[in-house]
Design an enzyme around this catalytic site. Structure first.
Site, PDB file in Angstrom:
ATOM      1  N   LYS A 114      -3.973  -9.723 -14.681  1.00 17.22           N
ATOM      2  CA  LYS A 114      -3.741 -10.485 -13.437  1.00 17.22           C
ATOM      3  C   LYS A 114      -2.578 -11.468 -13.661  1.00 17.22           C
ATOM      4  O   LYS A 114      -1.636 -11.124 -14.369  1.00 17.22           O
ATOM      5  CB  LYS A 114      -5.038 -11.170 -12.995  1.00 17.22           C
ATOM      6  CG  LYS A 114      -6.216 -10.169 -12.948  1.00 17.22           C
ATOM      7  CD  LYS A 114      -7.460 -10.696 -12.312  1.00 17.22           C
ATOM      8  CE  LYS A 114      -8.525  -9.611 -12.289  1.00 17.22           C
ATOM      9  NZ  LYS A 114      -9.744  -9.993 -11.609  1.00 17.22           N
ATOM     10  N   HIS A 169      -5.846  -3.520  -5.500  1.00 16.11           N
ATOM     11  CA  HIS A 169      -6.849  -4.430  -6.069  1.00 16.11           C
ATOM     12  C   HIS A 169      -7.370  -5.351  -4.966  1.00 16.11           C
ATOM     13  O   HIS A 169      -6.604  -5.737  -4.069  1.00 16.11           O
ATOM     14  CB  HIS A 169      -6.221  -5.247  -7.213  1.00 16.11           C
ATOM     15  CG  HIS A 169      -7.257  -5.965  -8.016  1.00 16.11           C
ATOM     16  ND1 HIS A 169      -7.842  -7.132  -7.583  1.00 16.11           N
ATOM     17  CD2 HIS A 169      -7.828  -5.670  -9.208  1.00 16.11           C
ATOM     18  CE1 HIS A 169      -8.738  -7.516  -8.489  1.00 16.11           C
ATOM     19  NE2 HIS A 169      -8.744  -6.651  -9.483  1.00 16.11           N
ATOM     20  N   GLU A 208      -7.905  -8.365  -4.925  1.00 17.11           N
ATOM     21  CA  GLU A 208      -7.152  -9.626  -4.821  1.00 17.11           C
ATOM     22  C   GLU A 208      -5.875  -9.439  -4.010  1.00 17.11           C
ATOM     23  O   GLU A 208      -5.453 -10.328  -3.284  1.00 17.11           O
ATOM     24  CB  GLU A 208      -6.859 -10.168  -6.235  1.00 17.11           C
ATOM     25  CG  GLU A 208      -8.143 -10.701  -6.879  1.00 17.11           C
ATOM     26  CD  GLU A 208      -8.178 -10.629  -8.399  1.00 17.11           C
ATOM     27  OE1 GLU A 208      -7.123 -10.429  -9.025  1.00 17.11           O
ATOM     28  OE2 GLU A 208      -9.290 -10.753  -8.948  1.00 17.11           O
ATOM     29  N   GLU A 229     -14.614  -1.463  -7.971  1.00 16.59           N
ATOM     30  CA  GLU A 229     -14.728  -2.873  -8.325  1.00 16.59           C
ATOM     31  C   GLU A 229     -15.416  -3.630  -7.191  1.00 16.59           C
ATOM     32  O   GLU A 229     -14.747  -4.047  -6.226  1.00 16.59           O
ATOM     33  CB  GLU A 229     -13.330  -3.475  -8.554  1.00 16.59           C
ATOM     34  CG  GLU A 229     -12.560  -2.840  -9.676  1.00 16.59           C
ATOM     35  CD  GLU A 229     -11.564  -3.826 -10.300  1.00 16.59           C
ATOM     36  OE1 GLU A 229     -11.679  -4.078 -11.502  1.00 16.59           O
ATOM     37  OE2 GLU A 229     -10.707  -4.359  -9.570  1.00 16.59           O
ATOM     38  N   SER A 254     -16.551  -8.079 -14.121  1.00 16.15           N
ATOM     39  CA  SER A 254     -17.302  -8.809 -15.157  1.00 16.15           C
ATOM     40  C   SER A 254     -17.806  -7.920 -16.285  1.00 16.15           C
ATOM     41  O   SER A 254     -18.862  -8.167 -16.860  1.00 16.15           O
ATOM     42  CB  SER A 254     -18.460  -9.598 -14.536  1.00 16.15           C
ATOM     43  OG  SER A 254     -17.961 -10.589 -13.645  1.00 16.15           O
TER      44      SER A 254
END
Ligand code: 13P
Length: 245
Positions: A14, A96, A98, A165, A207
């Protein structure tokens, strides 16, 4: 049919990593002699790709974290898939959560980026995943399958990697249970439109750490991991990869 698929462990740094963090590669230098059965990929920020491409061990693949949906031209600040391929990258993460959240990327944008990546000879790692609200409303599978069908261009299974994810598991310390991850991965494989779904690699992300990697990675439809926080620490990243010995 899981036999056909090599596991892939990918680190997504990231927006982390400075020049001094190139040291990471030396910390991992001998790892591959212990784990020849897994593919390992690192996606550092674009600013580190050039120097890491020059010093990486041959077994460690490099990838970008995003690419433009167009090939070249007047797009200030964007990086094209061809530029990543030119540096020696083999993969690029697209879609992603994000980027979907921070930059409003839609499934159509994700699909165009994945297409651009394939055209440049890269393997896009196309991310899908439901929010907590969607999971709690019983919509998780429908959301994720719809992201798959809308976000993946027409291609063969071997030309892409899918990363499941769940948004609520990213950076939170909460993971999907191995059973829930397996169920979602099986649903994604079943939803793959081609006859070659047995060749599709589907990673779990959210995680993952040395303590839970083994249980997740031993599920038959979990073909590897996309690791955020734990990929920043060489000992933790190595320990996740070692579960695949
Ligand atoms: P964490 O491993 O930090 O939860 O991040 C997962 C992720 O988003 C990888 O792309």
């Amino acid at each position: 049919m899981a036999m056909m698929r090599r596991k892939l462990v990918a680190g997504n740094w990231k927006m982390n990593g400075l020049q001094k963090d190139r040291q990471f590669l030396s910390d991992l230098a001998t790892l591959h002699s212990e784990t020849p059965n897994a593919d390992v990929l690192l996606c550092p920020p674009a600013t580190l790709l050039t120097s890491m491409a020059a010093t990486r061990p041959g077994w460690l693949m490099l990838g970008g974290q995003d690419c433009a949906m167009t090939q070249s031209g007047a797009h200030t600040g964007d990086i094209s898939a061809e530029m990543l391929a030119d540096l020696g990258c083999s993969h690029v993460i697209v879609g992603h959560s994000e980027r979907r959240a921070d930059h409003g990327e839609t499934d159509a944008v994700v699909r165009a980026k994945a297409q651009a990546a394939i055209q440049a000879g890269l393997i896009p790692i196309i991310c899908v995943g439901e929010t907590l609200e969607q999971r709690e409303s019983g919509l998780a599978e429908a959301v994720v399958v719809s992201q798959l069908s809308a976000g993946v261009p027409e291609c063969e299974a071997g030309q892409v990697v899918i990363a499941y994810e769940p948004v609520w598991a990213i950076g939170t310390g909460r993971t999907a249970s191995p059973e829930d991850a397996q169920a979602m991965h099986a649903a994604l494989r079943a939803a793959w439109s081609g006859a070659d779904s047995a060749a599709l690699r589907i990673l779990y992300g959210g995680s993952m750490n040395p303590g839970n990697a083994d249980a997740l990675l031993s599920q038959s439809d979990v073909d590897g991991g996309l690791i955020g926080g734990a990929s920043l620490k060489p000992d933790q990243f190595a320990s996740i990869i070692r579960t695949l010995r």
